[in-house]
Design a protein around this motif. Structure first.
Motif, PDB file in Angstrom:
ATOM      1  N   ILE A 210      -0.938  -6.622  10.232  1.00  0.00           N
ATOM      2  CA  ILE A 210      -1.623  -5.512  10.268  1.00  0.00           C
ATOM      3  C   ILE A 210      -2.281  -5.468   8.949  1.00  0.00           C
ATOM      4  CG2 ILE A 210      -2.049  -3.027  10.606  1.00  0.00           C
ATOM      5  CD1 ILE A 210       0.015  -2.943  12.893  1.00  0.00           C
ATOM      6  N   ALA A 211      -3.478  -5.186   8.680  1.00  0.00           N
ATOM      7  CA  ALA A 211      -4.088  -5.158   7.269  1.00  0.00           C
ATOM      8  C   ALA A 211      -3.813  -3.731   6.710  1.00  0.00           C
ATOM      9  CB  ALA A 211      -5.577  -5.278   7.340  1.00  0.00           C
ATOM     10  N   PHE A 212      -3.265  -3.973   5.490  1.00  0.00           N
ATOM     11  CA  PHE A 212      -2.961  -2.582   4.855  1.00  0.00           C
ATOM     12  C   PHE A 212      -3.936  -2.123   3.875  1.00  0.00           C
ATOM     13  CE2 PHE A 212      -0.915  -0.390   1.241  1.00  0.00           C
ATOM     14  CZ  PHE A 212       0.073   0.674   2.045  1.00  0.00           C
ATOM     15  N   LEU A 213      -4.395  -1.061   3.976  1.00  0.00           N
ATOM     16  CA  LEU A 213      -5.642  -0.526   3.237  1.00  0.00           C
ATOM     17  C   LEU A 213      -5.201   0.439   2.243  1.00  0.00           C
ATOM     18  CD1 LEU A 213      -8.532   0.158   5.589  1.00  0.00           C
ATOM     19  CD2 LEU A 213      -8.055  -1.731   4.355  1.00  0.00           C
ATOM     20  N   PRO A 214      -4.925  -0.025   0.868  1.00  0.00           N
ATOM     21  CA  PRO A 214      -4.543   1.255  -0.110  1.00  0.00           C
ATOM     22  C   PRO A 214      -5.349   2.075  -0.417  1.00  0.00           C
ATOM     23  CG  PRO A 214      -5.607  -0.888  -1.245  1.00  0.00           C
ATOM     24  CD  PRO A 214      -5.544  -1.298   0.510  1.00  0.00           C
ATOM     25  N   ALA A 215      -4.915   3.284  -1.007  1.00  0.00           N
ATOM     26  CA  ALA A 215      -5.796   4.303  -1.200  1.00  0.00           C
ATOM     27  C   ALA A 215      -6.647   3.915  -1.983  1.00  0.00           C
ATOM     28  CB  ALA A 215      -4.732   5.395  -2.192  1.00  0.00           C
ATOM     29  N   PRO A 216      -8.096   4.477  -2.096  1.00  0.00           N
ATOM     30  CA  PRO A 216      -9.265   4.089  -2.752  1.00  0.00           C
ATOM     31  C   PRO A 216      -9.035   4.398  -4.049  1.00  0.00           C
ATOM     32  CG  PRO A 216      -9.843   5.605  -0.532  1.00  0.00           C
ATOM     33  CD  PRO A 216      -8.303   5.660  -0.818  1.00  0.00           C
ATOM     34  N   GLY A 217      -9.506   3.203  -4.897  1.00  0.00           N
ATOM     35  CA  GLY A 217      -9.109   3.302  -6.325  1.00  0.00           C
ATOM     36  C   GLY A 217      -9.881   4.557  -7.120  1.00  0.00           C
ATOM     37  N   GLU A 218     -10.969   4.802  -6.408  1.00  0.00           N
ATOM     38  CA  GLU A 218     -11.871   5.698  -6.993  1.00  0.00           C
ATOM     39  C   GLU A 218     -11.398   7.243  -6.908  1.00  0.00           C
ATOM     40  OE1 GLU A 218     -14.006   5.249  -3.371  1.00  0.00           O
ATOM     41  OE2 GLU A 218     -12.880   4.041  -4.575  1.00  0.00           O
ATOM     42  N   MET A 219     -10.402   7.213  -5.902  1.00  0.00           N
ATOM     43  CA  MET A 219      -9.468   8.598  -5.541  1.00  0.00           C
ATOM     44  C   MET A 219      -8.423   8.788  -6.556  1.00  0.00           C
ATOM     45  SD  MET A 219     -11.613  10.209  -3.451  1.00  0.00           S
ATOM     46  CE  MET A 219     -12.727   9.913  -4.408  1.00  0.00           C
TER      47      MET A 219
ATOM     48  N   ARG B  90       5.345   0.874   0.042  1.00  0.00           N
ATOM     49  CA  ARG B  90       5.973  -0.290   0.091  1.00  0.00           C
ATOM     50  C   ARG B  90       6.408  -0.762   1.480  1.00  0.00           C
ATOM     51  NH1 ARG B  90      10.461  -2.789  -4.363  1.00  0.00           N
ATOM     52  NH2 ARG B  90      11.025  -4.646  -2.993  1.00  0.00           N
ATOM     53  N   LEU B  91       7.271   0.253   2.027  1.00  0.00           N
ATOM     54  CA  LEU B  91       7.753   0.076   3.148  1.00  0.00           C
ATOM     55  C   LEU B  91       6.868  -0.178   4.394  1.00  0.00           C
ATOM     56  CD1 LEU B  91      10.452   2.703   3.133  1.00  0.00           C
ATOM     57  CD2 LEU B  91      10.880   0.251   3.197  1.00  0.00           C
ATOM     58  N   PHE B  92       5.772   0.309   4.485  1.00  0.00           N
ATOM     59  CA  PHE B  92       4.412   0.405   5.173  1.00  0.00           C
ATOM     60  C   PHE B  92       3.811  -0.973   4.986  1.00  0.00           C
ATOM     61  CE2 PHE B  92       4.965   4.704   6.213  1.00  0.00           C
ATOM     62  CZ  PHE B  92       4.562   4.972   7.471  1.00  0.00           C
ATOM     63  N   ARG B  93       3.672  -1.228   3.721  1.00  0.00           N
ATOM     64  CA  ARG B  93       3.122  -2.671   3.584  1.00  0.00           C
ATOM     65  C   ARG B  93       3.780  -3.884   4.116  1.00  0.00           C
ATOM     66  NH1 ARG B  93      -0.691  -4.016  -0.703  1.00  0.00           N
ATOM     67  NH2 ARG B  93      -0.347  -1.925  -1.505  1.00  0.00           N
ATOM     68  N   GLU B  94       5.110  -3.736   3.867  1.00  0.00           N
ATOM     69  CA  GLU B  94       6.050  -4.623   4.477  1.00  0.00           C
ATOM     70  C   GLU B  94       5.885  -4.836   6.012  1.00  0.00           C
ATOM     71  OE1 GLU B  94       9.558  -3.679   2.739  1.00  0.00           O
ATOM     72  OE2 GLU B  94       9.092  -4.623   0.732  1.00  0.00           O
ATOM     73  N   ALA B  95       5.866  -3.555   6.478  1.00  0.00           N
ATOM     74  CA  ALA B  95       5.717  -3.574   8.123  1.00  0.00           C
ATOM     75  C   ALA B  95       4.512  -4.243   8.642  1.00  0.00           C
ATOM     76  CB  ALA B  95       5.756  -2.162   8.377  1.00  0.00           C
ATOM     77  N   CYS B  96       3.550  -3.888   7.955  1.00  0.00           N
ATOM     78  CA  CYS B  96       2.415  -4.384   7.994  1.00  0.00           C
ATOM     79  C   CYS B  96       2.010  -5.861   8.119  1.00  0.00           C
ATOM     80  CB  CYS B  96       0.751  -3.866   7.215  1.00  0.00           C
ATOM     81  SG  CYS B  96       0.541  -2.255   7.560  1.00  0.00           S
ATOM     82  N   GLU B  97       2.708  -6.494   7.032  1.00  0.00           N
ATOM     83  CA  GLU B  97       2.694  -7.977   6.913  1.00  0.00           C
ATOM     84  C   GLU B  97       3.612  -8.542   8.087  1.00  0.00           C
ATOM     85  OE1 GLU B  97       4.646  -8.622   3.160  1.00  0.00           O
ATOM     86  OE2 GLU B  97       3.009  -7.850   1.908  1.00  0.00           O
ATOM     87  N   ARG B  98       4.617  -8.024   8.413  1.00  0.00           N
ATOM     88  CA  ARG B  98       5.267  -8.566   9.606  1.00  0.00           C
ATOM     89  C   ARG B  98       4.546  -8.411  11.142  1.00  0.00           C
ATOM     90  NH1 ARG B  98       9.312  -5.055   7.453  1.00  0.00           N
ATOM     91  NH2 ARG B  98       9.109  -3.506   9.139  1.00  0.00           N
TER      92      ARG B  98
END
Length: 237
Positions: free
Chosen positions: A192-201, A181-189
């Motif tokens: 930067i696009a935030f790429l979540p862990a692949p769902g199939e993993m 969540r901290l990284f996602r919020e920083a990316c929004e600021r």
């Protein structure tokens, strides 16, 4: 073929292992591992190490990727502490909470994590400033749920695990989510696009599937790396 520059720390290895073993290439990847001595210190003031800035400038990539940091959540949550703790995840309060442990406020847990990753987020900001090209940050892999696997491959945690034991998988998962969540919020600021862990993993509980476990406590393997490379390829199509 599209060019992707991947700059980061130890989680880069999963991608480089997969990329080197693949008979076909969907993107041209260039890896810069910041753990190398020539790239230390990572930051000089508010700017990246000049050697890193030079690599970024010369890459002329179609996509610039951050895999900076990524293990701070494990530092806090991998081991059983003398004063056991748990946390209620704000976005998933229904997850089991051990009320016999000290229940930390999520805000406090995030503040502790934020201090730990402050230099990483500043480096990500400096990376963003160093280029005007498209950029993405790759979320670190979810926790390995198996205590047996972690005990078998304890890595740098060997002595501490022997003394304290491994914390419950769900506690480690919650701290990973707060960290992300901290990284996602920083990316929004930072734009930067935030790429979540692949769902199939991820398994049904959101943790790392067994076929993606590396022989250590915290990283994905080449199978995981291949899934992330496929994500990056879709970003530059």
């Amino acid at each position: 073929m599209k060019k992707v520059l991947v700059l980061g720390h130890s989680h880069v290895a999963a991608l480089s292992q997969s990329f080197g073993a693949s008979p076909t290439q969907v993107v041209d990847l260039e890896f810069v591992v910041c753990n190398e001595e020539r790239y230390k210190p990572l930051l000089i003031g508010d700017e990246l190490n000049p050697r890193l800035s030079e690599r970024i400038l010369n890459a002329k990539a179609d996509l610039y990727v951050s895999m900076l940091g990524g293990n701070a959540h494990s530092i806090f949550s991998m081991l059983n502490h003398p004063q056991r703790f748990d946390v209620v995840l704000p976005e998933a309060p229904e997850l089991y909470t051990d009320l016999s442990a000290e229940v930390l406020p999520a805000g406090l847990a995030m503040a502790v994590l934020a201090r730990r990753i402050d230099h990483i987020l500043r480096a990500m900001s400096a990376y963003r400033t160093a280029t005007d090209g498209p950029m993405a940050h790759v979320e670190s892999p979810p926790p390995i749920p198996s205590e047996d696997h972690i005990r078998k491959y304890p890595g740098v945690f060997r002595e501490m695990i022997a003394a304290r034991g491994v914390s419950p998988a769900l506690v480690r998962y919650k701290f990973w989510r707060l960290h992300s969540r901290l990284f996602r919020e920083a990316c929004e600021r930072l734009g930067i696009a935030f790429l979540p862990a692949p769902g199939e993993m991820q398994d049904e509980a959101g943790m790392l599937v067994e076929r993606a476990w590396n022989p250590d406590p915290t990283h994905g393997n080449a199978v995981y790396g291949a899934a992330v490379i496929n994500q990056l390829a879709r970003e530059v199509v």
